[in-house]
Design a protein around this motif. Structure first.
Motif, mmCIF file in Angstrom:
data_model
loop_
_atom_site.group_PDB
_atom_site.id
_atom_site.type_symbol
_atom_site.label_atom_id
_atom_site.label_comp_id
_atom_site.label_asym_id
_atom_site.label_seq_id
_atom_site.Cartn_x
_atom_site.Cartn_y
_atom_site.Cartn_z
ATOM 1 N N UNK A 7 -52.054 83.790 69.346
ATOM 2 C CA UNK A 7 -52.658 83.052 70.459
ATOM 3 C C UNK A 7 -51.646 82.102 71.096
ATOM 4 N N UNK A 8 -50.824 81.482 70.275
ATOM 5 C CA UNK A 8 -49.784 80.575 70.795
ATOM 6 C C UNK A 8 -48.769 81.344 71.636
ATOM 7 N N UNK A 9 -48.323 82.489 71.120
ATOM 8 C CA UNK A 9 -47.365 83.304 71.872
ATOM 9 C C UNK A 9 -47.958 83.775 73.196
ATOM 10 N N UNK A 10 -49.241 84.136 73.158
ATOM 11 C CA UNK A 10 -49.902 84.588 74.388
ATOM 12 C C UNK A 10 -49.958 83.461 75.413
ATOM 13 N N UNK A 41 -53.707 90.630 71.394
ATOM 14 C CA UNK A 41 -52.872 91.786 71.729
ATOM 15 C C UNK A 41 -51.641 91.352 72.518
ATOM 16 N N UNK A 42 -51.818 90.427 73.440
ATOM 17 C CA UNK A 42 -50.685 89.919 74.221
ATOM 18 C C UNK A 42 -49.653 89.285 73.301
ATOM 19 N N UNK A 52 -46.392 92.733 78.269
ATOM 20 C CA UNK A 52 -47.458 93.543 78.869
ATOM 21 C C UNK A 52 -48.070 92.915 80.115
ATOM 22 N N UNK A 53 -48.665 93.766 80.924
ATOM 23 C CA UNK A 53 -49.516 93.347 82.030
ATOM 24 C C UNK A 53 -50.897 93.910 81.701
ATOM 25 N N UNK A 206 -51.496 98.537 68.720
ATOM 26 C CA UNK A 206 -50.045 98.386 68.841
ATOM 27 C C UNK A 206 -49.297 99.668 68.490
ATOM 28 N N UNK A 207 -49.870 100.483 67.626
ATOM 29 C CA UNK A 207 -49.211 101.745 67.266
ATOM 30 C C UNK A 207 -49.018 102.619 68.511
#
Length: 248
Positions: A7-10, A41-42, A52-53, A206-207
């Protein structure tokens, strides 16, 4: 990494996304609140240097966007679309309340899969538990509805090389329904799954994303003695093995 890490990275990525070239366009289609799922996921993508977009269909708007060739979903031109619906035995859903709704959604999914140029990952509907009262659900109209939908998506995936299937029940069973479901989130926010379960789902997704972005490695493991060369090197020594264009 844990949910909060992703969540932080997103959050960090979203502040600079407009100025960064994306690596892959992704679409998420659900019938529940999926904000946390998108963020997990982001963050997971960013942790692997994939930018990603991601477009998520607005809450309960899948019914209109799947069938509309001019919808934001279609115009997003996703390289991969994840379709993940939930029909649970705890509250009434639009699927269970109206049989015609399910039939139309199935038709919309089939048309979308045919028209999109990208890959599509379909989730099966999670089956109720098979213990205690769960046995009654399996024999009810709800159980029949779930079986109907799951049979449909299985046939759809088998008929196309760009459609893939994820068994949601298997993911729930691995974690346990008590830990996978979030009853408070279901009633308060329309989010039926725990954050940890959404993390598990994101790992499955993610795979596919790694494969499509080329962020994957393949390894071929071979025996050496009498496979890559003739003879056993431990017995004949490195100068005694047989090498050449033909066997051995």
């Amino acid at each position: 990494m844990q949910v909060l890490d992703y969540l932080r990275l997103a959050g960090e990525y979203e502040t600079q996304q407009a100025s960064r070239q994306s690596d892959i366009k992704i679409a998420i289609v659900t019938n529940f609140t999926d904000d946390v799922l998108k963020k997990i996921l982001t963050g997971m993508c960013v942790s692997e240097n994939i930018y990603p977009d991601i477009y998520t269909v607005p809450f309960k708007q899948y019914f209109f966007e799947l069938k509309n060739s001019a919808s934001r979903l279609t115009l997003h031109e996703p390289v991969i679309t994840f379709i993940f619906f939930d029909v649970n035995p705890y509250i009434s859903s639009e699927f269970f309340a109206d049989a015609d709704h399910l039939a139309e959604v199935k038709n919309d999914i089939e048309n979308f899969c045919r028209e999109t140029n990208g890959s599509v990952v379909l989730h099966t509907l999670a089956r109720p538990v098979s213990v205690q009262h769960g046995r009654l659900f399996r024999e009810s109209a709800l159980g029949a509805l779930i079986q109907n939908y799951n049979t449909f998506v299985c046939h759809l995936a088998a008929a196309s090389d760009k459609i893939f299937l994820i068994d949601t029940s298997h993911l729930v069973q691995m974690m346990g329904e008590v830990h996978a479901r979030d009853m408070r989130g279901l009633y308060a926010f329309g989010q039926p799954f725990s954050n940890d379960f959404l993390l598990s789902v994101s790992k499955e997704w993610m795979a596919y994303i790694r494969t499509l972005t080329g962020n994957i490695r393949k390894c071929i493991v071979l025996d050496l003695d009498n496979v890559l060369w003739g003879g056993v090197v431990g017995e004949v020594g490195s100068l005694g093995i047989l090498l050449g264009p033909e066997y051995p």
